[in-house]
Design an enzyme around this catalytic site. Structure first.
Site, PDB file in Angstrom:
ATOM      1  N   GLU A  61    -125.400   9.267  49.599  1.00  0.00           N
ATOM      2  CA  GLU A  61    -124.179   9.997  49.233  1.00  0.00           C
ATOM      3  C   GLU A  61    -123.068   8.959  49.175  1.00  0.00           C
ATOM      4  O   GLU A  61    -122.767   8.308  50.179  1.00  0.00           O
ATOM      5  CB  GLU A  61    -123.851  11.072  50.272  1.00  0.00           C
ATOM      6  CG  GLU A  61    -122.812  12.028  49.762  1.00  0.00           C
ATOM      7  CD  GLU A  61    -122.190  12.885  50.863  1.00  0.00           C
ATOM      8  OE1 GLU A  61    -121.450  13.809  50.528  1.00  0.00           O
ATOM      9  OE2 GLU A  61    -122.424  12.606  52.041  1.00  0.00           O
ATOM     10  N   CYS A  93    -114.800  10.924  51.549  1.00  0.00           N
ATOM     11  CA  CYS A  93    -115.439  10.636  50.263  1.00  0.00           C
ATOM     12  C   CYS A  93    -114.939  11.630  49.224  1.00  0.00           C
ATOM     13  O   CYS A  93    -114.891  11.341  48.032  1.00  0.00           O
ATOM     14  CB  CYS A  93    -116.950  10.773  50.370  1.00  0.00           C
ATOM     15  SG  CYS A  93    -117.597   9.954  51.793  1.00  0.00           S
TER      16      CYS A  93
END
Ligand SMILES: Cc1cc2nc3c(=O)[nH]c(=O)nc-3n(C[C@H](O)[C@H](O)[C@H](O)COP(=O)(O)OP(=O)(O)OC[C@H]3O[C@@H](n4cnc5c(N)ncnc54)[C@H](O)[C@@H]3O)c2cc1C
Length: 1005
Positions: free
Chosen positions: A804, A838
């Site tokens: 990720e 993120c």
């Protein structure tokens, strides 16, 4: 019959009432209802009379349906139960604020094209779709339109809207919205409103409300303050010496006067808001008019009482009986609030007014409690409970009539009739209704009841564009099928059904909560929701503050944990990012030999762990979740000290970790329970069973040192793998505590190994180790690439890499979006967690027609951010993780100084010099291509785009090559669908922030 002071702590002190509020805030509904029924004293005879009188009111009003205002008819036909009603509400909410015609046309076309408008034609005398109404909209006068239009309104409308862009349609719909809106406002400014009040006896006695969204900036707050001051002067002059209760008055919203009106900002609220309010109340007192503070969201209630406390204490206004507070009966604390108001008034020797409402935010209270994982709802879940609470509160108000003058705001015939029964003889009180609503009902009540008390009208004042949020609340309120107004004029529903005795309804239900509304902990079908904290309760916040302060000291240690044993040896200091002088603990890193040993040992443990089966592994993970919740304070404190997390971030992170444990436990139970028989030909037996692969390396980031760490590890464990976990270099302490907790929960010591190490050193051993069966990582795209290549270079089985990575997350805003909502969501997406998620927003695309408005508001909202020590509960933006990270961000800003326009830099206090702080920045780019790399911090870039260039914007998002989150703010479904279809992004969020559950904001009444 007269109400008595039953079950109330007569003479209770304010502190007793505040404690009761705390105890009852999230009380189980059965208990709360039992309290209500005990508090309410309405004899059988009074109940019977209330029923008879309310049925008579409904039937009498129905008999005069010709006098029914346009709006009643409109709302009855176009409720929320049909597509057309929803379409009209969507148009009403957005149309008037859209500056460009092309987008306005698209909204109209999209909403009008789908409805079955002919189905409504001829159903009512004055409806939107009726030819005469269309004539009104098109021309401003009642016209007979062509019969072909009248006979086939739907077809005619479709033809018109197909040619969207026709100025005539836009004009007509805009005018329609003005007509609808005009029904709810008494004037565009206070002078116009008062002139109307003078002319029309219907609105002779008003409480004026200045329309608008809550303040987002200090400039907004100053504007509202000036508007309130002016209105008080004008209303006061018109009062011409009448007694306060006989003259028109003003209602104010505290959220309009303070952009950060929330409990965590209490110190600032008391410092900034209270002096402004004292000035306002002195002004109203000097002119002898009432001033009522509206009730807003439940988690602002305690704070509003602190503010009221300060206002009541002002000796200069002590003799003025006009200070008032609205109390929401749908809240479980309503009776306690009334006790508090009475105690407060007694202490200061003053008379006050209290407006009893049922409450305007039910839907958002329910949603907020679910999002926050509260133990229960702060509001009742049955309409009948709200109605009974209203009556219990009315009784309590009458009991305090020596200090409180009650005002009953309702449009419900039964509530009115029951209050007439509860009122002691000679009591001074009034009813209130909203402008545009309840007119027929009160006219009928006056006809039926001699000496009916005065009725005051809550009268919104403002421009059409400021009306929208209010209008939507009214449409939502009246469109709901539980709403009295919604059913009141519906001839299909007999009067005896519209009016029901809520006490009987509630007793029949046994007082239980509504069965179709699960409590917040039971929100998810497959697992318990993680437990949250009620940050609107000062006692809860106070306890949390003490608990965290007690954990602020003490050094922690992280070191390799091999087979459950933490290895000894010297380490290096781990310091607090908010103040590098503070040593939080030490970390001893893992040698290459120890990393290899961790893999070898984990490989041995994997078989037995896998053999335990999904159900046993699920139980272990669920125990871990419970332990995490029990030790929430320890983790929160450590997250703040080691990772610089603010209160909200740390709390959210613990909840996410808990949720991961429970989610993967549910997955283990469902998918790894045992073999599943597959369909197949007769005589064959085919089974599918899932098993762990071997040893997973879990490489986690510093920005979610607990949640992502726990998420990766528990996912791998749930599937029957064993794990070697490498925490981020900056946050090994949290990881060590998490591994200890998982072992304590029952994960075998060898099945989970912890190896704090530098990434490169870990990779050199781990990626070459024969026991490695897969990798889960969260981090930069560059690191994921390195891992990918290392794995590809291995011989033997091909290993999975679950990566990720971050990205240049964007948000697109078109001109239908609500600027206040955009600003709330942009601020949280870009600046919370100091922009170190993120999913954080980096690039904001604003349609040029609204860019200036949004940018101005955004700059004002940035001024309101608190940047500082994350252990202070008021802090919004803490430090970035390391001095190197801070230096990199500042270098980027320096480069941008030459290439772009720096629109805003927040101020950093000199006291923050010992931490790694970076001020939030807003930078305007000419072109999105100027931003080539993700900047992992509180720096937001903004780009203006013409509506016609959307394709180019989408192209630039696609070509950035990233795709983690994307935000869209629009009221056009076609807009977000087009964006969704032409980008490949992990999570696309519409009309909310890009981080987590959206912050809902609403205003009252
Ligand atoms: C003069 C005036 C001032 C106002 N000021 C404020 C204010 O300051 N703050 C504020 O919040 N509102 C305020 N309101 C709005 C007010 O809360 C609503 O208009 C009111 O709820 C409508 O009540 P009713 O008796 O007219 O309607 P009814 O239809 O009898 O009741 C509607 C109420 O029932 C509640 N309800 C619906 N379903 C359920 C359920 N399943 N479980 C529990 N409850 C349910 C609704 O949320 C709503 O509160 C004001 C209204 C007026 C008239």
């Amino acid at each position: 019959m007269a109400a008595d002071l039953k079950e109330s702590p007569a003479g209770a002190s304010e502190s007793t009432a505040r404690r009761a509020m705390h105890e009852h805030a999230l009380e189980a509904e059965e208990l709360a209802v039992t309290r209500l029924l005990r508090a309410l004293e309405l004899t059988g005879g009074a109940r019977q009379r209330a029923m008879e009188r309310s049925v008579a009111m409904v039937e009498g009003a129905r008999a005069r349906r010709d006098e029914r205002p346009f709006l009643d008819a409109f709302l009855q036909e176009f409720g929320l139960s049909n597509q057309e009603g929803i379409a009209l509400m969507c148009i009403a909410e957005a149309l008037l604020r859209i500056p460009d015609d092309a987008t306005a046309d698209r909204l109209i076309a999209e909403q009008l094209a789908n409805g079955d408008w002919s189905a409504h034609a001829g159903k009512s005398e004055s409806l939107f779709v009726n030819a005469s109404t269309w004539g009104l909209m098109l021309t401003g006068g009642i016209l007979e339109l062509d019969p072909s239009i009248r006979d086939d309104t739907g077809g005619w409308l479709r033809t018109l809207t197909r040619k969207a862009g026709e100025p005539v349609v836009r004009l007509a719909v805009r005018r329609a919205m003005r007509i609808i809106g005009g029904e709810f406002v008494v004037g565009r400014d206070i002078e116009e409103a008062l002139a109307r009040s003078d002319r029309e006896s219907e609105v002779g006695l008003c409480s004026f409300d200045m329309l608008g969204e809550g303040a987002r900036t200090s400039a907004d707050a100053r504007r509202y303050l000036a508007a309130y001051e002016h209105a008080i002067d004008v209303i006061g002059a018109a009062a011409r010496g009448r007694a306060p209760h006989a003259a028109s008055s003003i209602s104010i919203k505290l959220s309009a006067l303070e952009p950060r009106y929330g409990l965590l900002q209490r110190e600032r609220v008391m410092r900034r808001l209270v002096p402004r309010l004292i000035e306002l109340t002195r002004r109203a007192a000097a002119l002898g008019i009432e001033l009522t503070v509206d009730a807003e969201e439940a988690d602002r209630l305690d704070l509003s009482l602190d503010v009221m406390d300060a206002l009541c204490a002002d000796p200069q206004t002590r003799d003025w009986p006009g200070l008032g507070l609205a109390v929401q009966a749908y809240g479980k604390r309503a009776l306690d609030v009334i006790d508090w108001v009475a105690a407060q008034a007694r202490r200061h020797g003053r008379r006050v007014t209290t407006r009893l409402v049922k409450g305007a935010y039910w839907d958002s209270e329910i949603k907020r409690a679910q999002e926050r994982g509260l133990a229960a709802y702060p509001v009742y879940t049955r309409k009948a409970a709200t109605d009974v609470s209203y009556l219990a509160c009315a009784g309590r108000l009458f009991a305090y009539r020596d200090t409180i003058r009650p005002q009953f705001a309702t449009h419900n015939a039964h509530s009115i009739a029951a209050i007439l029964e509860l009122a002691p003889p000679g009591a001074s009180y009034e009813f209130q209704r909203l402008h545009g609503m309840g007119r027929l009902l009160y006219a009928q009540a006056r006809r039926l009841v001699p000496d009916f008390p005065p009725v005051r009208v809550y009268a919104p004042v403002g421009e059409h564009k400021d009306l929208l949020a209010y209008l939507v609340r009214r449409l939502l309120e009246n469109g709901a099928n539980t709403s009295f107004v919604n059913r009141f004029m519906d001839e299909q529903v007999p009067g005896t059904e519209v009016v029901r005795d809520p006490i009987t309804t509630l007793e029949l239900a046994g007082g239980a909560a509504h069965p179709r509304l699960p409590l917040p902990p039971a929100l998810f079908a497959d697992r318990r929701n993680s437990r949250g904290v009620d940050l609107g309760d000062p006692l809860v916040v106070g306890a949390l503050r003490e608990a965290l302060a007690a954990r602020r000291e003490g050094a922690q240690r992280a070191a390799p944990i091999i087979d459950g044993v933490m290895l000894r040896g010297d380490g290096t200091a781990v310091t607090n990012p908010a103040d590098r002088r503070e040593r939080v603990g030490i970390v001893r890193e893992t040698t290459a030999r120890e990393i290899a040993e961790a893999f070898t040992n984990a490989a041995r443990a994997q078989g037995p762990w896998n053999a335990r089966g999904g159900a046993a592994r699920a139980e272990t993970l669920e125990r871990a979740a419970d332990l995490l919740e029990a030790r929430r304070g320890d983790f929160q404190a450590l997250l703040t000290r080691e990772a610089g997390k603010t209160l909200g971030d740390a709390l959210g992170e613990v909840r996410e970790a808990v949720d991961f444990c429970r989610y993967y436990a549910a997955q283990a139970r469902e998918r790894f329970a045992g073999p599943v028989r597959m369909p197949g030909p007769t005589g064959e037996c085919n089974e599918l069973s899932l098993h762990g692969r071997g040893v997973f390396a879990c490489v986690s980031p510093w920005n979610f040192p607990l949640a992502i760490f726990a998420g990766q590890v528990t996912a791998a464990l749930a599937a029957g793998n064993s794990v070697v976990a490498k925490p981020a270099e900056s946050t090994p302490l949290v990881a060590a505590r998490c591994v200890e907790l998982l072992h304590e929960a029952g994960v075998p010591a060898s099945a989970l190994q912890l190896t704090p190490a530098r990434g490169r050193e870990f990779g050199a051993v781990a990626f070459a180790h024969e026991a490695l069966a897969g990798v889960a990582m969260t981090g930069s795209t560059a690191t994921a690439g390195v891992m990918h290549r290392a794995l590809a270079a291995r011989t033997g089985a091909i290993l999975p890499l679950i990566a990720e990575t971050g990205g240049l997350n964007a948000m697109l805003v078109d001109s239908t979006a609500l600027p206040e909502q955009v600003v709330d969501d942009v601020v949280s997406s870009a600046f919370l967690s100091a922009g170190q998620r993120c999913s954080a927003l980096r690039l904001l695309f604003l349609q040029e027609d609204i860019a200036d408005t949004v940018i101005d508001m955004l700059i004002g909202a940035m001024d309101e951010l608190v940047i500082g020590d994350p252990s202070d509960f008021a802090t919004d933006v803490g430090p970035v993780i390391t001095p190197q990270a801070a230096a990199g961000l500042i270098e980027h800003v320096e480069r941008m100084r030459g290439e772009a326009r720096i629109l805003k830099v927040c101020r950093l206090d000199a006291s923050l010099a010992h931490g790694s702080f970076v001020a939030p920045h807003l930078i305007e780019l000419r072109d999105a291509a100027q931003l080539t790399q993700e900047q992992f911090g509180p720096i937001l870039h903004v780009v203006r785009y013409p509506a016609a260039d959307l394709d180019a914007v989408l192209g630039s998002i696609r070509s950035s090559g990233y795709g983690l989150t994307l935000g869209v703010q629009t009221r056009l479904e076609s807009f977000w669908r087009r964006i969704f279809a032409s980008t490949a992004i992990g999570n696309t969020y519409v009309n909310r922030n890009t981080l987590r559950a959206s912050r809902t904001s609403a205003r009252s009444p």
